[in-house]
Structures are given as structure tokens and as C-alpha cells.
Enzyme design. Structure first.
Site, mmCIF file in Angstrom:
data_model
loop_
_atom_site.group_PDB
_atom_site.id
_atom_site.type_symbol
_atom_site.label_atom_id
_atom_site.label_comp_id
_atom_site.label_asym_id
_atom_site.label_seq_id
_atom_site.Cartn_x
_atom_site.Cartn_y
_atom_site.Cartn_z
ATOM 1 N N PHE A 1 -34.697 63.126 58.558
ATOM 2 C CA PHE A 1 -35.728 61.922 57.790
ATOM 3 C C PHE A 1 -37.226 62.200 57.599
ATOM 4 O O PHE A 1 -38.215 61.421 57.312
ATOM 5 C CB PHE A 1 -35.933 60.512 58.040
ATOM 6 C CG PHE A 1 -34.076 59.736 57.306
ATOM 7 C CD1 PHE A 1 -34.391 59.915 55.608
ATOM 8 C CD2 PHE A 1 -33.113 60.001 58.306
ATOM 9 C CE1 PHE A 1 -33.108 59.465 55.393
ATOM 10 C CE2 PHE A 1 -31.933 58.891 57.863
ATOM 11 C CZ PHE A 1 -31.313 59.109 56.614
ATOM 12 N N SER B 1 -40.540 65.068 59.187
ATOM 13 C CA SER B 1 -41.078 66.035 59.733
ATOM 14 C C SER B 1 -42.007 65.691 60.913
ATOM 15 O O SER B 1 -43.363 64.848 60.607
ATOM 16 C CB SER B 1 -42.497 67.206 58.428
ATOM 17 O OG SER B 1 -41.231 67.623 57.468
ATOM 18 N N VAL B 2 -42.275 67.098 61.507
ATOM 19 C CA VAL B 2 -43.487 66.887 62.935
ATOM 20 C C VAL B 2 -44.706 68.073 62.773
ATOM 21 O O VAL B 2 -43.914 68.695 62.956
ATOM 22 C CB VAL B 2 -42.265 66.675 64.404
ATOM 23 C CG1 VAL B 2 -43.214 66.557 65.471
ATOM 24 C CG2 VAL B 2 -41.482 66.125 64.246
ATOM 25 N N LYS C 1 -44.907 62.533 63.688
ATOM 26 C CA LYS C 1 -44.616 62.397 62.599
ATOM 27 C C LYS C 1 -44.007 61.965 61.245
ATOM 28 O O LYS C 1 -44.536 60.955 61.113
ATOM 29 C CB LYS C 1 -42.775 61.608 63.932
ATOM 30 C CG LYS C 1 -41.739 61.418 62.837
ATOM 31 C CD LYS C 1 -40.156 61.915 64.042
ATOM 32 C CE LYS C 1 -39.186 61.576 62.836
ATOM 33 N NZ LYS C 1 -38.528 61.166 64.189
ATOM 34 N N ASP D 1 -28.818 58.917 69.350
ATOM 35 C CA ASP D 1 -28.678 60.486 68.947
ATOM 36 C C ASP D 1 -29.534 61.359 70.322
ATOM 37 O O ASP D 1 -30.296 62.447 69.828
ATOM 38 C CB ASP D 1 -29.868 60.305 67.408
ATOM 39 C CG ASP D 1 -29.490 61.996 66.806
ATOM 40 O OD1 ASP D 1 -27.746 62.718 66.859
ATOM 41 O OD2 ASP D 1 -30.536 61.885 66.087
#
Length: 337
Positions: A72, A74-75, A88, A188
Site C-alpha cells: 500500500f 512507498s518508503v 512512508k 506481518d
């Protein structure tokens, strides 16, 4: 219209004590009120700090460079208020917009945690600049910047000795112990979500799949848990859509520990086959054919992994028990990180 950031998910006062709370900050702050949130009893080294403010001062965000991307978001690495940070950007999913919003708010489930083994959130906002770069962005989270992750470390060229593997594993259990004591399930845990700081300390990151338990509850109902995450590390009860508890993180930790010890991927094959085999046949990564699982010490590793990834959550140890067991495995003189 962007949602206001809840007052429980805010910028630490010691980082930026003079920020002017703007349109996206909590309405409690606009009227000069302070919300005092009773902190749960801490577990291990760490604390839950009280909230203060919730804005990102966008003109102070500079030198944004891509680091990686996930389901979901991008960093990016960046400079913020003169400090190195990670940004993020949670992106709006065209297939499931509600899931992308949930992912952003879930990122903040541990935002006020201050623990050595949890990535520190510096600021978060759903109010983003009206610029093309932020198009499709649900919100942004600023965090402390780390230098690598366990995925890169495990499968890198340099060998990973057992002592370091166990130290990394102990870092993870300390972080999980703290989260579980405060009612947060990560859901996760995997090497890519376990970051390494400059001083080689593991920090749990990426809370997009996490859930916060209700006070007095030790499990969350299936409709509140997320279907995301990484199937190779998810506990069978999550794959079946059953209620989940902190023991789901223990299962994921076991798969990660196996990777630390063997430096191999846990499974090969089609996604649907792996999910079926894990749930219906209780397939797990192999404990035979690896030197690390031979001899008396190897049998201790095998027994620990077998308990952690048991099909029955009640048979798995708690994160607190794991912390103690890893300390014994590391031997006398090992620091209690």
C-alpha cells in the site's frame, strides 16, 4: 476531506516543541486543551509517551529519495527538521480504497510506543501538499531512518553467524513483548519488516496489517483482521479467517527465526499450494537436512520452532516466554536487549 489525526497519534514534543497546529491537527489542540491518556504498564525497556502534536511541516521535508515499496505504500529517505528520517507514503488502492485507508491508520497503532526495538514514528498526517508527487496519497508517516533490514542481512553475501542471528531474534521478541503487553498485534512479522539501525539493532516496522485489541481482550474477530500480509509467514488461523491473538505473531516469528538460522526461503511453490499445505497439512519449513538442527543444540532449536509454529495457538509460547528462552539459548553474558 482529510481526516484529523487522533490526539493519541502524535509528534513527540521533544522533537519539535513549537509547532503551530494547523488545519489537520486535533481539534482538542486548537482550543488549548490537553488530553491525558493513561499509559499501560510497560513491558521490558520502553514506554508509551503522551501525545502532543500532529503535523508535518512540509517545507522542512527535503532530499526525498526512494528506498522501497510495498502493498500500500512507498518508503523514502529524507531530511526533516535537520534530521535524517524515513517517509512512508501510503497510496490509495484503486481496487480497495477502504483497505488503503485502514493501512494508514494501522501504521499508527504503535505510533506512541517508545521502545528500542520498535521503529519510532515522528509525525503523521492525512493532509498532503497539493502537488503531483502526492497524487493518490492517503497519508504520510515520518519515522526514524534505518540502514537495512533482516531480509537483506539474511540473504546477503556475508555469512550470518549463530550468535548474531540469536541476538537479532532476541531483539524481535523484546519488541513483540512490548507490543503485546500494550494490546498491539503486528500480524506481518517477516524479515523485510524488521529493520536494522546504524548500531545493528533490530526494530519492528510496517504496522499496516496491525490491529489494536480492545481492553481486556486477547483476540480480535476475523472481520477486523486484515487479509493482507505475507502468506509465507501468516499463522494458519489468519489464513482460515479465524480470530487471532498475539500467538499469530509468535508463529510468524518462528518462520523468521528459521530463516535466520538456515538462510533459506521457507517455502517454494505456488501461493495457493503453500496456503493449503500450511492450513490442511500443517506444512512447515524443514527441520532436517540442516547442520544447525543437528546435535543437542540443534534439537533445542527444533523443539522451540515446533512449539512456536504449532497449529494450535494455545500450544505456542508467549512473546514473554520467548524472550526468556532466547536469553537462555544465547548463554551466560548475553545482554538482555
Amino acid at each position: 476531506m482529510p481526516s484529523p489525526i487522533p490526539v493519541s497519534r502524535l509528534l513527540p514534543k521533544d522533537l519539535f516543541p513549537s509547532v503551530d497546529a494547523g488545519a489537520c491537527s486535533s481539534p482538542l489542540l486548537k482550543h488549548g486543551h490537553t488530553l491525558h491518556v493513561p499509559a499501560p504498564r510497560p513491558a521490558g525497556h520502553g514506554r508509551y509517551s503522551r501525545p502532543w502534536a500532529s503535523v508535518i511541516v512540509w517545507p522542512e521535508l527535503r532530499a526525498v529519495e526512494p528506498l522501497g515499496s510495498g502493498g500500500f505504500g512507498s518508503v523514502f529517505s529524507a531530511q526533516y527538521l535537520g534530521q535524517s528520517a524515513a517517509l512512508k507514503r501510503v497510496n490509495r488502492s484503486t481496487k480497495n480504497r477502504l483497505a488503503s485507508r485502514h493501512s494508514f491508520w494501522n501504521e499508527l497503532n504503535a505510533a506512541h510506543a517508545r521502545h528500542r526495538n520498535i521503529v519510532r514514528v515522528l509525525a503523521a498526517s492525512t493532509c498532503v501538499p497539493a502537488e503531483p508527487w502526492y497524487e493518490g496519497c492517503v497519508g504520510c508517516v515520518l519515522m526514524e531512518l534505518c540502514v537495512s533490514d533482516l531480509q537483506q542481512r539474511i540473504y546477503g553475501a556475508a555469512p550470518l553467524e549463530e550468535t548474531r542471528s540469536l541476538r537479532y531474534a532476541a531483539d524481535v521478541t523484546h519488541g513483540l513483548r512490548f507490543l503485546h503487553a500494550h494490546g498491539v498485534l503486528h500480524l506481518d512479522i517477516k524479515p523485510a519488516n524488521l529493520l536494522l539501525s546504524r548500531d545493528d539493532v533490530v526494530k519492528i516496522a510496517d504496522f499496516g496489517c496491525s490491529v489494536k485489541l480492545e481492553p481486556g481482550s486477547d483476540a480480535v474477530s476475523p472481520q477486523l483482521s486484515h487479509v493482507g500480509g505475507t502468506f509465507t509467514h501468516r499463522a494458519p488461523e489468519l489464513l482460515r479467517g479465524e480470530p487471532v491473538s498475539a500467538k499469530a505473531d509468535v508463529f510468524s516469528f518462528a518462520i523468521t527465526l528459521w530463516q535466520l538460522l538456515t538462510r533459506e526461503p521457507p517455502y517454494v511453490g505456488d501461493r495457493q499450494y503453500v496456503i493449503y499445505a500450511v492450513v490442511a497439512r500443517e506444512m512447515r519449513p524443514p527441520l532436517h537436512g540442516h547442520a544447525v538442527f543437528s546435535g543437542a543444540r540443534g534439537h533445542v532449536f527444533s523443539a522451540l520452532l515446533s512449539r512456536c509454529w504449532s497449529a494450535q495457538p494455545q500450544n505456542r509460547p508467549s512473546s514473554e516466554e520467548l524472550t526468556e528462552e532466547l536469553l537462555l539459548l544465547r548463554g551466560p553474558g548475553a545482554p538482555d536487549t
